[in-house]
Design a protein around this motif. Structure first.
Motif, short mmCIF file in Angstrom:
data_model
loop_
_atom_site.label_atom_id
_atom_site.label_comp_id
_atom_site.label_asym_id
_atom_site.label_seq_id
_atom_site.Cartn_x
_atom_site.Cartn_y
_atom_site.Cartn_z
N ASP A 130 24.23 20.66 36.93
CA ASP A 130 24.70 21.12 35.62
C ASP A 130 24.81 19.94 34.66
O ASP A 130 24.45 18.81 34.98
N PHE A 186 20.81 30.67 37.85
CA PHE A 186 20.19 30.01 36.71
C PHE A 186 18.70 30.30 36.65
O PHE A 186 18.15 30.61 35.59
N PHE A 223 21.80 26.76 28.15
CA PHE A 223 22.05 27.26 29.49
C PHE A 223 22.68 28.65 29.44
O PHE A 223 23.18 29.09 28.40
N GLN A 224 22.67 29.30 30.56
CA GLN A 224 23.28 30.61 30.65
C GLN A 224 24.77 30.49 30.35
O GLN A 224 25.42 29.52 30.72
N ARG A 234 20.29 16.94 29.65
CA ARG A 234 20.49 16.37 30.98
C ARG A 234 19.95 14.96 30.94
O ARG A 234 18.96 14.68 30.28
#
Length: 436
Positions: A218, A232, A290-291, A298
């Motif tokens: 994450d 994901f 992201f969800q 990242r």
């Protein structure tokens, strides 16, 4: 800060050398304060490089890099650094370039034959081998960004020399991403209420190493559980079209997709130099979505590790490793838009990365709030740090697991695996059980 960086960019092009140097110094100090860098000024090496016994040499394993217009070939830069070190110290240096996918087998063979390199480049997605020497007494951490040095610190041991910070984000057409949200200077505009529409205009390569890095960890750098990874990946499958790698890039150029999800500095650079400057189709850099609506980049931290056996060799290798890390950070900033790990090299990123003020600001601010670290291997994968006695087999295992995971994701995206089966297969790969 945004105004200061913009002032530097606009005035440095036309100002005199004395004025430019003053501005560079000012920005160096300002960035070290504002972007989570250590407040200490860089220091010089503590002493001379120790001499080696006659007949001994330092062996360096580095990796070739693509050549982009306007930047010097990376291999020539590495060769120059090694030659200058040899001339200055009298220590012979043997330079070998090893490809990313040759590295695990090459390292295993070198271990068996007691011919490990003294200095080893980690690659863009680092992992620990357990053979790294502790550099805590040989490396001045005050020279590096805190996030970069933290990425190579394990249990108080500094196990690598950070060279640069590599980001993973979205490369999107200018007409797909707003350059700035109203009232929020420096934030690339992604409205959570329009996330679904944005994602469906992008493309993703779900079997790439970059995507698997995003899927398995994450934004904080924490490893996801198999069920979290599957969730994901399922979300990506529902929201982002998948294409072969070549098709993604060609479709972007033709305007059939508006961006690439999980773009690396390499793919982003290729898209930018192959697009018409200033056109609506030229890509801009944006953070990942992201969800759940989380937004951010990242990061990984490439660097150099020291594997020398003797103390004299270790100290000499550390000095050479620092020069190579500095070189990679500077080259990466100019050629690819990487963020140099060394504090005093940040102005190179500001002036020569090719990013807009908003893109630079978004990357640097996001880095200051994101944890990074080399990919742990062995039984610890997915559950924290690697064991202290991890062997080179773990590096080999990582690539095997990447191959296995790519196969699992390919089967899932082609419809051959259900959601429940996806969880089971991901768990099997992360547990290291590669036998069906």
């Amino acid at each position: 800060m945004g105004k200061a960086v913009y002032f530097l960019t606009s005035r440095a092009r036309g100002g005199g050398m004395r004025f430019g140097l003053g501005i560079l110094l000012a920005v160096t100090l300002l960035m070290s304060t504002c972007f989570g860098c250590s407040g200490r000024l860089p220091e010089k090496s503590e002493g001379p490089v120790p001499a080696l016994p006659p007949g001994e040499e330092l062996v360096v394993w580095d990796m070739k890099q693509p050549h982009f217009p306007g930047s010097r070939p990376y291999e020539e830069e590495v060769q120059r650094v090694c030659e200058e070190f040899q001339k200055k110290t009298g220590i012979p240096v043997k330079l070998v370039f090893v490809s990313r996918w040759e590295l695990p087998d090459a390292l295993l063979k070198a271990k068996r034959e007691s011919k490990l390199p003294d200095v080893l480049f980690s690659g863009e997605f680092p992992c620990l081998t357990g053979l790294e020497r502790d550099l805590a007494g040989l490396l001045n951490s005050g020279q590096y960004q805190e996030a970069a040095i933290a990425a190579w610190t394990r249990g108080g041991r500094i196990v690598g020399i950070p060279s640069a910070v590599l980001w993973l984000g979205i490369a999107a057409r200018k007409d797909a991403l707003n350059s700035q949200q109203p009232g929020q200077s420096g934030d690339l505009g992604i409205d959570p209420s329009t996330v679904t529409g944005l994602l469906r205009s992008l493309a993703v390569l779900p079997t790439s190493e970059a995507f698997m890095e995003i899927a398995t960890r994450d934004l904080s750098g924490r490893y996801r559980s198999p069920r979290e990874i599957a969730s994901f990946v399922s979300w990506i499958k529902m929201n982002v079209p998948q294409f072969p790698a070549e098709s993604c890039l060609e479709r972007f150029k033709r305007g059939e997709v508006w961006g690439i999800y999980g773009a690396t500095p390499y793919s982003f650079k290729w898209l930018r130099i192959s697009s018409e400057p200033g056109s609506s189709g030229q890509p801009v850099l944006g953070p990942l979505v992201f969800q759940g609506g989380d937004v951010g980049f990242r990061f990984t931290v490439p660097g150099y590790v020291i594997l020398s056996g003797s103390e004299a060799k270790m100290k000499a290798s550390a000095e050479l490793g620092k020069l190579l890390a500095e070189n990679h950070g500077r080259w990466g900033a100019r050629a690819l838009g990487l963020i140099p790990a060394r504090i005093e090299d940040l102005p190179i990123f500001t002036l020569e990365s090719g990013f807009t003020r908003e893109e630079r600001s978004c990357l640097l601010r996001s880095l200051g709030t994101t944890a990074t670290g080399p990919s742990p291997q062995g039984q610890g994968a997915g559950r924290g740090n690697a064991p202290a006695n991890a062997a080179p087999d773990d590096l080999f295992t990582r690539y095997k697991r990447l191959e296995q995971l790519a196969g699992v994701l390919s089967s899932y995206f082609s419809g051959d695996l259900t959601d429940d089966e996806l969880v089971e297969e991901i768990a099997r790969v992360l547990e290291g059980n590669t036998n069906r």
